[in-house]
Design a protein around this motif. Sequence first.
Motif, PDB file in Angstrom:
ATOM      1  N   GLU A   8     135.531  61.679  66.021  1.00 51.05           N
ATOM      2  CA  GLU A   8     135.347  62.580  67.159  1.00 51.05           C
ATOM      3  C   GLU A   8     134.519  61.963  68.282  1.00 51.05           C
ATOM      4  O   GLU A   8     134.682  62.319  69.451  1.00 51.05           O
ATOM      5  CB  GLU A   8     134.665  63.879  66.711  1.00 51.05           C
ATOM      6  N   THR A   9     133.629  61.056  67.954  1.00 52.79           N
ATOM      7  CA  THR A   9     132.675  60.581  68.953  1.00 52.79           C
ATOM      8  C   THR A   9     132.651  59.070  69.139  1.00 52.79           C
ATOM      9  O   THR A   9     132.033  58.569  70.073  1.00 52.79           O
ATOM     10  CB  THR A   9     131.252  61.018  68.561  1.00 52.79           C
ATOM     11  N   GLY A  10     133.297  58.347  68.260  1.00 52.92           N
ATOM     12  CA  GLY A  10     133.236  56.890  68.337  1.00 52.92           C
ATOM     13  C   GLY A  10     132.053  56.339  67.568  1.00 52.92           C
ATOM     14  O   GLY A  10     131.466  57.002  66.708  1.00 52.92           O
ATOM     15  N   ARG A  11     131.659  55.133  67.895  1.00 49.27           N
ATOM     16  CA  ARG A  11     130.632  54.410  67.145  1.00 49.27           C
ATOM     17  C   ARG A  11     129.227  54.812  67.581  1.00 49.27           C
ATOM     18  O   ARG A  11     128.973  55.060  68.763  1.00 49.27           O
ATOM     19  CB  ARG A  11     130.807  52.910  67.348  1.00 49.27           C
ATOM     20  N   VAL A  12     128.314  54.880  66.607  1.00 51.58           N
ATOM     21  CA  VAL A  12     126.907  55.145  66.891  1.00 51.58           C
ATOM     22  C   VAL A  12     126.080  53.963  66.381  1.00 51.58           C
ATOM     23  O   VAL A  12     126.522  53.202  65.524  1.00 51.58           O
ATOM     24  CB  VAL A  12     126.430  56.457  66.238  1.00 51.58           C
ATOM     25  N   MET A  33     123.249  53.945  64.606  1.00 51.08           N
ATOM     26  CA  MET A  33     122.697  54.039  63.269  1.00 51.08           C
ATOM     27  C   MET A  33     122.866  55.454  62.718  1.00 51.08           C
ATOM     28  O   MET A  33     122.790  56.433  63.473  1.00 51.08           O
ATOM     29  CB  MET A  33     121.200  53.694  63.320  1.00 51.08           C
ATOM     30  N   LEU A  34     123.118  55.542  61.422  1.00 45.19           N
ATOM     31  CA  LEU A  34     123.129  56.819  60.716  1.00 45.19           C
ATOM     32  C   LEU A  34     122.054  56.737  59.645  1.00 45.19           C
ATOM     33  O   LEU A  34     122.124  55.896  58.740  1.00 45.19           O
ATOM     34  CB  LEU A  34     124.493  57.095  60.093  1.00 45.19           C
ATOM     35  N   VAL A  35     121.047  57.605  59.764  1.00 47.47           N
ATOM     36  CA  VAL A  35     119.894  57.557  58.865  1.00 47.47           C
ATOM     37  C   VAL A  35     120.010  58.664  57.822  1.00 47.47           C
ATOM     38  O   VAL A  35     120.232  59.839  58.157  1.00 47.47           O
ATOM     39  CB  VAL A  35     118.580  57.722  59.656  1.00 47.47           C
ATOM     40  N   ALA A  36     119.896  58.283  56.554  1.00 50.61           N
ATOM     41  CA  ALA A  36     119.905  59.226  55.416  1.00 50.61           C
ATOM     42  C   ALA A  36     121.142  60.118  55.423  1.00 50.61           C
ATOM     43  O   ALA A  36     121.114  61.217  54.866  1.00 50.61           O
ATOM     44  CB  ALA A  36     118.638  60.076  55.435  1.00 50.61           C
ATOM     45  N   GLY A  37     122.195  59.666  56.043  1.00 48.91           N
ATOM     46  CA  GLY A  37     123.448  60.420  56.063  1.00 48.91           C
ATOM     47  C   GLY A  37     123.417  61.692  56.883  1.00 48.91           C
ATOM     48  O   GLY A  37     124.390  62.451  56.883  1.00 48.91           O
ATOM     49  N   CYS A  38     122.310  61.939  57.617  1.00 50.06           N
ATOM     50  CA  CYS A  38     122.206  63.221  58.319  1.00 50.06           C
ATOM     51  C   CYS A  38     121.655  63.113  59.733  1.00 50.06           C
ATOM     52  O   CYS A  38     121.664  64.098  60.481  1.00 50.06           O
ATOM     53  CB  CYS A  38     121.335  64.196  57.521  1.00 50.06           C
ATOM     54  N   LEU A  39     121.188  61.922  60.147  1.00 44.97           N
ATOM     55  CA  LEU A  39     120.604  61.762  61.477  1.00 44.97           C
ATOM     56  C   LEU A  39     121.281  60.613  62.218  1.00 44.97           C
ATOM     57  O   LEU A  39     121.231  59.465  61.763  1.00 44.97           O
ATOM     58  CB  LEU A  39     119.092  61.500  61.381  1.00 44.97           C
ATOM     59  N   VAL A  40     121.900  60.945  63.339  1.00 38.42           N
ATOM     60  CA  VAL A  40     122.467  59.924  64.215  1.00 38.42           C
ATOM     61  C   VAL A  40     121.354  59.417  65.132  1.00 38.42           C
ATOM     62  O   VAL A  40     120.678  60.197  65.796  1.00 38.42           O
ATOM     63  CB  VAL A  40     123.629  60.497  65.057  1.00 38.42           C
ATOM     64  N   LEU A  41     121.165  58.115  65.134  1.00 35.56           N
ATOM     65  CA  LEU A  41     120.085  57.503  65.912  1.00 35.56           C
ATOM     66  C   LEU A  41     120.692  56.491  66.879  1.00 35.56           C
ATOM     67  O   LEU A  41     121.429  55.592  66.467  1.00 35.56           O
ATOM     68  CB  LEU A  41     119.112  56.811  64.956  1.00 35.56           C
ATOM     69  N   GLU A  42     120.388  56.657  68.169  1.00 32.89           N
ATOM     70  CA  GLU A  42     120.940  55.751  69.175  1.00 32.89           C
ATOM     71  C   GLU A  42     119.856  55.303  70.138  1.00 32.89           C
ATOM     72  O   GLU A  42     118.972  56.077  70.513  1.00 32.89           O
ATOM     73  CB  GLU A  42     122.079  56.422  69.942  1.00 32.89           C
ATOM     74  N   LEU A  60     124.383  50.832  59.851  1.00 30.63           N
ATOM     75  CA  LEU A  60     124.494  50.390  61.233  1.00 30.63           C
ATOM     76  C   LEU A  60     125.929  50.494  61.736  1.00 30.63           C
ATOM     77  O   LEU A  60     126.889  50.336  60.964  1.00 30.63           O
ATOM     78  CB  LEU A  60     124.024  48.937  61.370  1.00 30.63           C
ATOM     79  N   GLN A  61     126.056  50.754  63.048  1.00 26.93           N
ATOM     80  CA  GLN A  61     127.353  50.757  63.731  1.00 26.93           C
ATOM     81  C   GLN A  61     128.390  51.594  62.962  1.00 26.93           C
ATOM     82  O   GLN A  61     129.448  51.108  62.558  1.00 26.93           O
ATOM     83  CB  GLN A  61     127.864  49.322  63.908  1.00 26.93           C
ATOM     84  N   VAL A  62     128.061  52.867  62.773  1.00 30.26           N
ATOM     85  CA  VAL A  62     128.939  53.799  62.053  1.00 30.26           C
ATOM     86  C   VAL A  62     129.883  54.464  63.048  1.00 30.26           C
ATOM     87  O   VAL A  62     129.472  54.884  64.136  1.00 30.26           O
ATOM     88  CB  VAL A  62     128.110  54.876  61.324  1.00 30.26           C
ATOM     89  N   SER A  63     131.167  54.552  62.687  1.00 34.53           N
ATOM     90  CA  SER A  63     132.160  55.156  63.571  1.00 34.53           C
ATOM     91  C   SER A  63     132.538  56.555  63.096  1.00 34.53           C
ATOM     92  O   SER A  63     132.714  56.793  61.894  1.00 34.53           O
ATOM     93  CB  SER A  63     133.417  54.280  63.639  1.00 34.53           C
TER      94      SER A  63
END
Length: 295
Positions: free
Chosen positions: A218-222, A224-233, A212-215
């Motif tokens: 280049e883009t700032g905070r997201v 969620m990052l799922v399985a290290g390969c999918l940005v979920l917002e 959760l809340q991964v920074s």
Amino acid sequence: MRDWGEIFSLFGEVVLSRADLLAAGVKPRELTRAVKCGELVRLRRDHYCLPGLERPAQAAVRVGGKLGCVSALKDYGVFAYDARQTHVQVDPFASRLRSPEPEWARLTDVNRGGIELHWLPEFAEHESEAHRVSVMDALFESLHCQHPWHALASIDNALHQGLITRDDLDEVFWHAPRRLQGLQQLVDERAESGQETVLRMIVRQTGLPYELQVSFPETGRVDMLVAGCLVLEADSRAFHDGWEAHVRDRGRDLAFAAMGLASLRPAYQHTMHRPALVKSAIEGLVSSQLRFSRR
């Protein structure tokens, strides 16, 4: 002429009793005149408010109770999935309940007007107000009324806003049914909206690892990052409306793609109303990403 707003502000309440008003120096004839002139509203016997009080709160006091459950949460500014009906908390031994309309009629199934009654005692009455239960009581009641994911979203949101503490949460769940007490382990105040909480629950259903809340530099905070390969917002209209916002979000998606990451932004309607579709989309994207990375 009386400054009624100043009198109510002195008490810190939006509903005052006749005794309160008389104690503030108001004469009985002034009360009668103020109600006739529309300066005050007589909600029920010996209960008064200013005309600007919202209708759900007026209805709750007219009935003989207080705003409770999702209606109280909405009044506090806390996420509540469905607060279209007015939920009213009444004492378990209350009697002489009245219609929510100013007709002074006894409350029946016919004149209830969509009122949902909660016959529950308040355990945090010291923090309640004349027109609404405390945030803790409202959260406790919502555990009985909302889907567990939505109730969890309300709790996350109340914590995120600082309206309750972790100690308050212990008290809420101490009163909760045993079958719901496991929800306490899932509470996470980092969720900035109810939609984020439900999205997190959807991801949990997939069994995939997530952060959760991964920074990202280049883009700032997201969200969620799922399985290290999918940005979920969580993509809600409140924060993503307008062309400039869409251009910004598409720019972030391009940046994620350049990093080899897929990105997905489910709309509020999809997250809340079609969770199975969102779950399938997450699983499909992660599966394709992982297959590509193994080549």
